[in-house]
Write a protein that holds these residues in place. Sequence first.
Motif, PDB file in Angstrom:
ATOM      1  N   SER A   1       0.826  -1.211   0.000  1.00 11.93           N
ATOM      2  CA  SER A   1       0.000   0.000   0.000  1.00 11.93           C
ATOM      3  C   SER A   1       0.859   1.258   0.000  1.00 11.93           C
ATOM      4  CB  SER A   1      -0.912   0.031   1.233  1.00 11.93           C
ATOM      5  OG  SER A   1      -1.643   1.245   1.311  1.00 11.93           O
ATOM      6  N   PHE A   2       0.372   2.275  -0.682  1.00 11.30           N
ATOM      7  CA  PHE A   2       0.915   3.627  -0.563  1.00 11.30           C
ATOM      8  C   PHE A   2       0.696   4.123   0.862  1.00 11.30           C
ATOM      9  CE2 PHE A   2      -3.567   4.113  -1.257  1.00 11.30           C
ATOM     10  CZ  PHE A   2      -3.921   5.171  -0.436  1.00 11.30           C
ATOM     11  N   GLN A   3       1.333   5.237   1.222  1.00  8.37           N
ATOM     12  CA  GLN A   3       1.065   5.909   2.482  1.00  8.37           C
ATOM     13  C   GLN A   3       1.060   7.416   2.241  1.00  8.37           C
ATOM     14  OE1 GLN A   3       2.973   4.470   6.060  1.00  8.37           O
ATOM     15  NE2 GLN A   3       3.386   2.458   5.148  1.00  8.37           N
ATOM     16  N   VAL A   4       0.377   8.143   3.130  1.00  6.64           N
ATOM     17  CA  VAL A   4       0.276   9.596   3.044  1.00  6.64           C
ATOM     18  C   VAL A   4       0.653  10.186   4.394  1.00  6.64           C
ATOM     19  CG1 VAL A   4      -1.250  11.571   2.652  1.00  6.64           C
ATOM     20  CG2 VAL A   4      -1.561   9.470   1.314  1.00  6.64           C
ATOM     21  N   LEU A   5       1.480  11.221   4.378  1.00  9.17           N
ATOM     22  CA  LEU A   5       1.836  11.964   5.582  1.00  9.17           C
ATOM     23  C   LEU A   5       1.175  13.329   5.534  1.00  9.17           C
ATOM     24  CD1 LEU A   5       5.673  11.214   5.820  1.00  9.17           C
ATOM     25  CD2 LEU A   5       3.872  10.231   7.257  1.00  9.17           C
ATOM     26  N   LEU A   6       0.526  13.719   6.630  1.00 13.04           N
ATOM     27  CA  LEU A   6      -0.120  15.017   6.736  1.00 13.04           C
ATOM     28  C   LEU A   6       0.431  15.700   7.980  1.00 13.04           C
ATOM     29  CD1 LEU A   6      -2.385  16.782   5.434  1.00 13.04           C
ATOM     30  CD2 LEU A   6      -3.948  15.780   7.119  1.00 13.04           C
ATOM     31  N   CYS A   7       1.146  16.813   7.812  1.00 13.88           N
ATOM     32  CA  CYS A   7       1.785  17.485   8.938  1.00 13.88           C
ATOM     33  C   CYS A   7       0.805  18.447   9.599  1.00 13.88           C
ATOM     34  CB  CYS A   7       3.040  18.226   8.463  1.00 13.88           C
ATOM     35  SG  CYS A   7       3.968  18.979   9.822  1.00 13.88           S
ATOM     36  N   LEU A   8       0.512  18.209  10.881  1.00 13.16           N
ATOM     37  CA  LEU A   8      -0.431  19.019  11.634  1.00 13.16           C
ATOM     38  C   LEU A   8       0.241  20.174  12.355  1.00 13.16           C
ATOM     39  CD1 LEU A   8      -2.534  16.147  13.269  1.00 13.16           C
ATOM     40  CD2 LEU A   8      -2.874  17.244  11.039  1.00 13.16           C
ATOM     41  N   SER A   9       1.503  19.987  12.736  1.00 10.82           N
ATOM     42  CA  SER A   9       2.236  21.047  13.424  1.00 10.82           C
ATOM     43  C   SER A   9       3.730  20.768  13.325  1.00 10.82           C
ATOM     44  CB  SER A   9       1.816  21.142  14.902  1.00 10.82           C
ATOM     45  OG  SER A   9       2.161  19.953  15.598  1.00 10.82           O
ATOM     46  N   GLY A  10       4.521  21.815  13.517  1.00 12.49           N
ATOM     47  CA  GLY A  10       5.965  21.668  13.499  1.00 12.49           C
ATOM     48  C   GLY A  10       6.538  21.597  12.097  1.00 12.49           C
ATOM     49  N   ASP A  11       7.766  21.097  12.019  1.00 18.71           N
ATOM     50  CA  ASP A  11       8.433  20.941  10.724  1.00 18.71           C
ATOM     51  C   ASP A  11       9.545  19.919  10.854  1.00 18.71           C
ATOM     52  OD1 ASP A  11      11.034  22.307  11.480  1.00 18.71           O
ATOM     53  OD2 ASP A  11       9.655  23.988  11.741  1.00 18.71           O
ATOM     54  N   GLY A  12      10.091  19.523   9.707  1.00 17.86           N
ATOM     55  CA  GLY A  12      11.161  18.529   9.728  1.00 17.86           C
ATOM     56  C   GLY A  12      11.545  18.097   8.331  1.00 17.86           C
ATOM     57  N   GLY A  13      12.147  16.925   8.264  1.00 20.17           N
ATOM     58  CA  GLY A  13      12.574  16.385   6.994  1.00 20.17           C
ATOM     59  C   GLY A  13      12.262  14.904   6.894  1.00 20.17           C
ATOM     60  N   LEU A  14      12.073  14.434   5.672  1.00 25.38           N
ATOM     61  CA  LEU A  14      11.811  13.024   5.396  1.00 25.38           C
ATOM     62  C   LEU A  14      12.977  12.478   4.578  1.00 25.38           C
ATOM     63  CD1 LEU A  14       9.917  10.500   5.265  1.00 25.38           C
ATOM     64  CD2 LEU A  14       8.971  11.502   3.176  1.00 25.38           C
ATOM     65  N   GLU A  15      13.646  11.472   5.115  1.00 23.16           N
ATOM     66  CA  GLU A  15      14.763  10.854   4.418  1.00 23.16           C
ATOM     67  C   GLU A  15      14.365   9.466   3.938  1.00 23.16           C
ATOM     68  OE1 GLU A  15      18.007  10.802   7.164  1.00 23.16           O
ATOM     69  OE2 GLU A  15      18.520  12.920   6.809  1.00 23.16           O
ATOM     70  N   ILE A  16      14.673   9.186   2.673  1.00 17.84           N
ATOM     71  CA  ILE A  16      14.435   7.877   2.073  1.00 17.84           C
ATOM     72  C   ILE A  16      15.728   7.448   1.402  1.00 17.84           C
ATOM     73  CG2 ILE A  16      13.014   6.572   0.443  1.00 17.84           C
ATOM     74  CD1 ILE A  16      10.871   8.730   0.785  1.00 17.84           C
ATOM     75  N   GLU A  17      16.055   6.179   1.498  1.00 16.03           N
ATOM     76  CA  GLU A  17      17.367   5.694   1.077  1.00 16.03           C
ATOM     77  C   GLU A  17      17.753   6.139  -0.326  1.00 16.03           C
ATOM     78  OE1 GLU A  17      17.414   1.501   1.540  1.00 16.03           O
ATOM     79  OE2 GLU A  17      17.389   1.551   3.730  1.00 16.03           O
ATOM     80  N   THR A  18      16.834   6.072  -1.261  1.00 25.39           N
ATOM     81  CA  THR A  18      17.179   6.306  -2.664  1.00 25.39           C
ATOM     82  C   THR A  18      16.823   7.716  -3.145  1.00 25.39           C
ATOM     83  OG1 THR A  18      15.038   5.396  -3.323  1.00 25.39           O
ATOM     84  CG2 THR A  18      16.896   3.869  -3.236  1.00 25.39           C
ATOM     85  N   ASN A  19      16.441   8.617  -2.227  1.00 25.06           N
ATOM     86  CA  ASN A  19      15.981   9.946  -2.617  1.00 25.06           C
ATOM     87  C   ASN A  19      16.698  11.029  -1.830  1.00 25.06           C
ATOM     88  OD1 ASN A  19      13.167   9.757  -4.304  1.00 25.06           O
ATOM     89  ND2 ASN A  19      13.465   7.980  -3.003  1.00 25.06           N
ATOM     90  N   ARG A  20      16.630  12.240  -2.367  1.00 23.44           N
ATOM     91  CA  ARG A  20      17.088  13.397  -1.627  1.00 23.44           C
ATOM     92  C   ARG A  20      16.083  13.669  -0.509  1.00 23.44           C
ATOM     93  NH1 ARG A  20      18.082  18.250  -5.693  1.00 23.44           N
ATOM     94  NH2 ARG A  20      18.683  19.202  -3.700  1.00 23.44           N
ATOM     95  N   PRO A  21      16.525  14.213   0.636  1.00 19.84           N
ATOM     96  CA  PRO A  21      15.596  14.526   1.726  1.00 19.84           C
ATOM     97  C   PRO A  21      14.514  15.510   1.268  1.00 19.84           C
ATOM     98  CG  PRO A  21      17.864  14.648   2.488  1.00 19.84           C
ATOM     99  CD  PRO A  21      17.920  14.516   0.994  1.00 19.84           C
ATOM    100  N   VAL A  22      13.316  15.339   1.804  1.00 21.25           N
ATOM    101  CA  VAL A  22      12.189  16.220   1.504  1.00 21.25           C
ATOM    102  C   VAL A  22      11.844  16.988   2.769  1.00 21.25           C
ATOM    103  CG1 VAL A  22       9.766  16.339   0.821  1.00 21.25           C
ATOM    104  CG2 VAL A  22      11.279  14.657  -0.254  1.00 21.25           C
ATOM    105  N   ARG A  23      11.920  18.303   2.713  1.00 15.17           N
ATOM    106  CA  ARG A  23      11.546  19.133   3.850  1.00 15.17           C
ATOM    107  C   ARG A  23      10.019  19.285   3.909  1.00 15.17           C
ATOM    108  NH1 ARG A  23      14.733  19.625   7.858  1.00 15.17           N
ATOM    109  NH2 ARG A  23      13.480  21.446   8.455  1.00 15.17           N
ATOM    110  N   PHE A  24       9.482  19.356   5.119  1.00 13.99           N
ATOM    111  CA  PHE A  24       8.045  19.577   5.285  1.00 13.99           C
ATOM    112  C   PHE A  24       7.808  20.496   6.469  1.00 13.99           C
ATOM    113  CE2 PHE A  24       8.998  15.773   7.782  1.00 13.99           C
ATOM    114  CZ  PHE A  24       8.405  16.071   8.999  1.00 13.99           C
ATOM    115  N   LYS A  25       6.621  21.113   6.478  1.00 17.49           N
ATOM    116  CA  LYS A  25       6.224  22.006   7.558  1.00 17.49           C
ATOM    117  C   LYS A  25       4.730  21.846   7.809  1.00 17.49           C
ATOM    118  CE  LYS A  25       5.625  25.986   4.455  1.00 17.49           C
ATOM    119  NZ  LYS A  25       5.780  25.147   3.245  1.00 17.49           N
ATOM    120  N   LYS A  26       4.252  22.522   8.822  1.00 19.83           N
ATOM    121  CA  LYS A  26       2.836  22.505   9.184  1.00 19.83           C
ATOM    122  C   LYS A  26       1.962  22.759   7.955  1.00 19.83           C
ATOM    123  CE  LYS A  26      -0.376  25.084  12.172  1.00 19.83           C
ATOM    124  NZ  LYS A  26      -0.465  26.145  13.212  1.00 19.83           N
TER     125      LYS A  26
END
Length: 319
Positions: free
Chosen positions: A268-293
């Motif tokens: 299955s696919f997955q979805v991330l929904l940021c409710l507050s704060g900020d950070g980064g998502l690291e995946i082995e084969t990809n560049r990091p993805v920054r996210f925020k609220k």
Amino acid sequence: MEAMKLLPKGKDYLWGGTRLREEYNKKLDINPLAETWECSVHPDGVSIVANGKNAGKSLSEVIERHPEYLGSKIESKELPILVKFIDAKKDLSVQVHPTDEYARIHENQNGKTEMWYVMDADENASLIYGFEHPVTEDVLKRSVSDGTLDKHLHRTKIKKGDVYYVPAGTVHGIGAGTLIAEIQESSNVTYRVYDYDRTDKNGNKRELHFDKAIDVMDMSIVPDITQKPKLIHCYPGCSRQILCRCKYFEVEKIEVLHGCSFSVLDTSFQVLLCLSGDGGLEIETNRPVRFKKGDCIFLPSGIGRCHLLGEAELLKIRC
């Protein structure tokens, strides 16, 4: 294969407010901004990919080209869920949604079972969920006609952090002063029972759908909506809690203090929904993805091990 940040489609329903623009950085020229459809392939509001090799393409176009992104569990070739933010400055209509069986026959769409996570609520905010006592079609018809429907509806006060599972057939209404994250089937079928005699910007009353609502509505006594304690699993750097699990989706709340790891398998696919704060998502084969609220990220099935960094609260959704 890469993580895709999404740009939402906005809706200007008359009961909406301005908080999604002011507090969640939604750059949409819509007033009021009642809803943002964050992860959607529904033709009434399709999300757009904001980053990577698919930037500028619609999520529906990407999935059409790569149906494997949905995962082996998904029988259809379309995303089966819709993820949205709702800013209810005023009361929503009293409404009900049909089951899959009814909606596919009468609307050529899916039905609509949904879940609400209350992100914020005014001190006296409430919502309608079911009835105070069993009712009949005649009772409802008279009460809608004479404006006394409210005495039959079960209204409950709500607060930040509350979770409500709303199966198809449940009469409901989100109350004023409420900010909600909603996860639902991919559908836009709503039958209005009562709309407080409001008029739109053109002075017209919005359409009611009483006959269809009666067809699909559970008119028995209010279901048990007591919030049962949910087990929180604590790990070094984060905590995780299952909020809802049904035949259509599973929703987990993740509070990241330093870091959190999870895997996206080929089921299955997955979805991330940021409710507050900020950070980064690291995946082995990809560049990091920054996210925020306010950000929403689509993770194709089989993308593998993911690691969240930063300090943030997120919902993680999968089917």
